[in-house]
Design an enzyme around this catalytic site. Sequence first.
Site, PDB file in Angstrom:
ATOM      1  N   ASP A  91      -3.823  -4.058  31.579  1.00 24.22           N
ATOM      2  CA  ASP A  91      -3.388  -4.541  30.264  1.00 24.22           C
ATOM      3  C   ASP A  91      -3.569  -3.413  29.254  1.00 24.22           C
ATOM      4  OD1 ASP A  91      -2.785  -5.825  27.926  1.00 24.22           O
ATOM      5  OD2 ASP A  91      -4.048  -7.572  28.293  1.00 24.22           O
ATOM      6  N   TYR A  99      -2.213 -20.726  19.463  1.00 23.27           N
ATOM      7  CA  TYR A  99      -1.985 -19.279  19.291  1.00 23.27           C
ATOM      8  C   TYR A  99      -2.303 -18.867  17.851  1.00 23.27           C
ATOM      9  CZ  TYR A  99       0.062 -14.648  19.690  1.00 23.27           C
ATOM     10  OH  TYR A  99       0.241 -13.293  19.705  1.00 23.27           O
ATOM     11  N   SER A 142      -4.129 -13.689  24.394  1.00 23.18           N
ATOM     12  CA  SER A 142      -3.886 -12.582  23.471  1.00 23.18           C
ATOM     13  C   SER A 142      -4.491 -12.920  22.106  1.00 23.18           C
ATOM     14  CB  SER A 142      -2.381 -12.299  23.386  1.00 23.18           C
ATOM     15  OG  SER A 142      -2.138 -11.050  22.786  1.00 23.18           O
ATOM     16  N   HIS A 193      -0.630  -7.544  30.647  1.00 24.45           N
ATOM     17  CA  HIS A 193      -0.774  -8.555  29.606  1.00 24.45           C
ATOM     18  C   HIS A 193      -0.113  -9.875  29.988  1.00 24.45           C
ATOM     19  CE1 HIS A 193      -2.163  -9.405  25.594  1.00 24.45           C
ATOM     20  NE2 HIS A 193      -0.992  -9.844  25.214  1.00 24.45           N
TER      21      HIS A 193
END
Length: 713
Positions: A646, A482, A562, A681
């Site tokens: 999203d 991430y 993301s 999302h």
Amino acid sequence: MNPNLINKLTCLAIGMSMIACNSTPTMEKLTYPETKKVDTTDVYFGTEVPDPYRWLEDDMSEETRNWVVEQNKVTDSFLGKIPFKNAIEDRLTKIWNYAKMGTPSHKSGLLVYAKNDGLQNQSIYYYKKGADGEEKILIDPNKLSEDGTVSLGSLSVSEDGKYLGYTVSRGGSDWREIYVKEIETGKMLDDHIKWVKFSGISWFNDGFFYTRFDEPKKGDELKGENKNPKVYYHKLGDQIKKDKVVFEDPEHPERITTCGVTDDNNYLVLHQTESTSGNAIYIKDLSEKSAKILKVVDDFESDNNIIDHSNGVFLMSTNYKAPKERIVKFTVDKINKDEWIDVIPEQKDVLSGISVVGEKMITTYMTDAHDIVKVFDLQGKYLYDVELPAIGSVGGFGGKKGDMETYFSFNSFVYPSAIYKYNIAENKTELFWEPDIDIDFDQYETKQVFFRSKDGTKVPMFIVHKKGLELDGTNPTMLYGYGGFNISLTPSFSVSRMVLLENGGVYAMVNLRGGGEYGKDWHQAGTKLQKQNVFDDCIAAAEYLIDNKYTSNDRLSLMGGSNGGLLVGAVTNQRPDLFKVSIPVVGVMDMLRYHKFTIGRFWATDYGTSEDNKEMFDYLYSYSPLHNVKEGVAYPAVMVMTADHDDRVVPAHSFKYIAALQDKYAGNNPVVIRIESKAGHGAGKPTSKKIEEAADLYSFIFYNMGVKPLYEF
């Protein structure tokens, strides 16, 4: 030695292998839908940047919708030809079908918790009046829609235990609607509030506080910028137009304010932010109607959270002058930063959570990206640790000062989430509930390794696989990362991940800079003009896995969602040779325009924007996934994953990126996009869609690696 020859030789020893395999399949180049180009060019500090797919930003147009249909046809056709996809979906359905339970919490005299019998699309919330009371349904989100795409956002019980306020999301959108019902009778009240986003329900007297935006212009619901939020008070039974504005900031329309009420009902606490890190805090005395709103913190240089108020004394967590956070106290007459008094000074580990329950402070700290729990008295004296069953992650510890017991959850990579009851006064933990899954978790192991990144920084990574796994470079491996927004990746259980592990696969989760695993400094080392550190950390993690024979570049996949989707896109562009498969999920792919949609501007503290200055533009332009797809490069097999609802990372990011990739890539590896309908999302996605998505994901990875899972089909 040729990797394909290694694969063939390995297959000869199938009797001893954890997986069935063959050589990497020879792919025929797919025929992709034609994506038109428009003559659109932006100029940044003298640099012309073409944007030929700008029209895909209009997700509501018929032309974009038709494009989505055609792209999904290609993807569905490719996935449908994978011979073992149905077998993977059957296996996922079987192992997913186990009872699950959320962490119970005390709410206004009720014990509230969620349960799922296995394959229900949404978990059902129950309540009891006391631990030994009769179990009753509080709310069943499965009844909100036939297909499970209307989900519960949050819920809040009124102080008298009579009413339930809850929010729902439709199709995965961040937009919420507030409803209220009588708990005992189940009767729905007429109170219904729309255009709520990033807001809880904070009960006070005969109503509640919440945050609402103005109704967006038609067509802009899922892409328009969200500005000018206001904090309201709603009295039950009143028309929404009568709701009173408690706080607004017209001079700063881009800021968002959320609110909460202290447990003693004496103060309203307002949190204001203009980004994903750093917040201002204001307080208002609710005992006096004419009380002014007082500023506790009026800048955005630190993260601050008021956790308790009692007899005029506030407790607050903060990373002001404490990168790993500390607990301070202050009073209204000594409210300035320099007058704060340490209650729990900054420790060597990162403070990631705190609850004031049973006259104690129960704190969660991160040490090398896993949780430990320490208990302090209200004066800040350390008392003892809470015993945990293994290295993993905890959640819960909710309640109020008068509660003598609380509950927490614990899980890890091969330790499904279990619930524990904790006696606060006696420091005793007992197992309250555990799942029953037909999987032998004893055959798996987790290790944590540390490697050096490009600049010499030591970076941690968890690696999970079957015990006795042969490190011969042939194991199918997923690298997950991430690296942003101060978010920490700690060990957690995923039932879908078992498909990888039980087929001799390796799961590697790397704790990249940009996250919060080592505090504010670690976070900032992966932001703005230092963002390349995040990509370098990820590249070094991939090289570590290959160098240590966990896998090879023919058996390594990279996945992230993301901000992690940005990571996948950037790293795939920079080092396509390292990976066989790349999976960017709901990623931020257009780094020059991300701030122009919904709440994208909030990410500027991590990214900077293309309009800041030439140096920042040049830096963003140098790694933006959309703008760095090159002609004729041998990219890995790519499956972009996004969703039509999203409204956090709008799907245009993924649309434009895959259009560029399909246009420029000359090889035969599939580069496709999977566009989920009536999803957002990620939050609130129904179980049925989760299983379908996981089956497609692992089928795509295995097939492109030349791995055949050991399931009957």
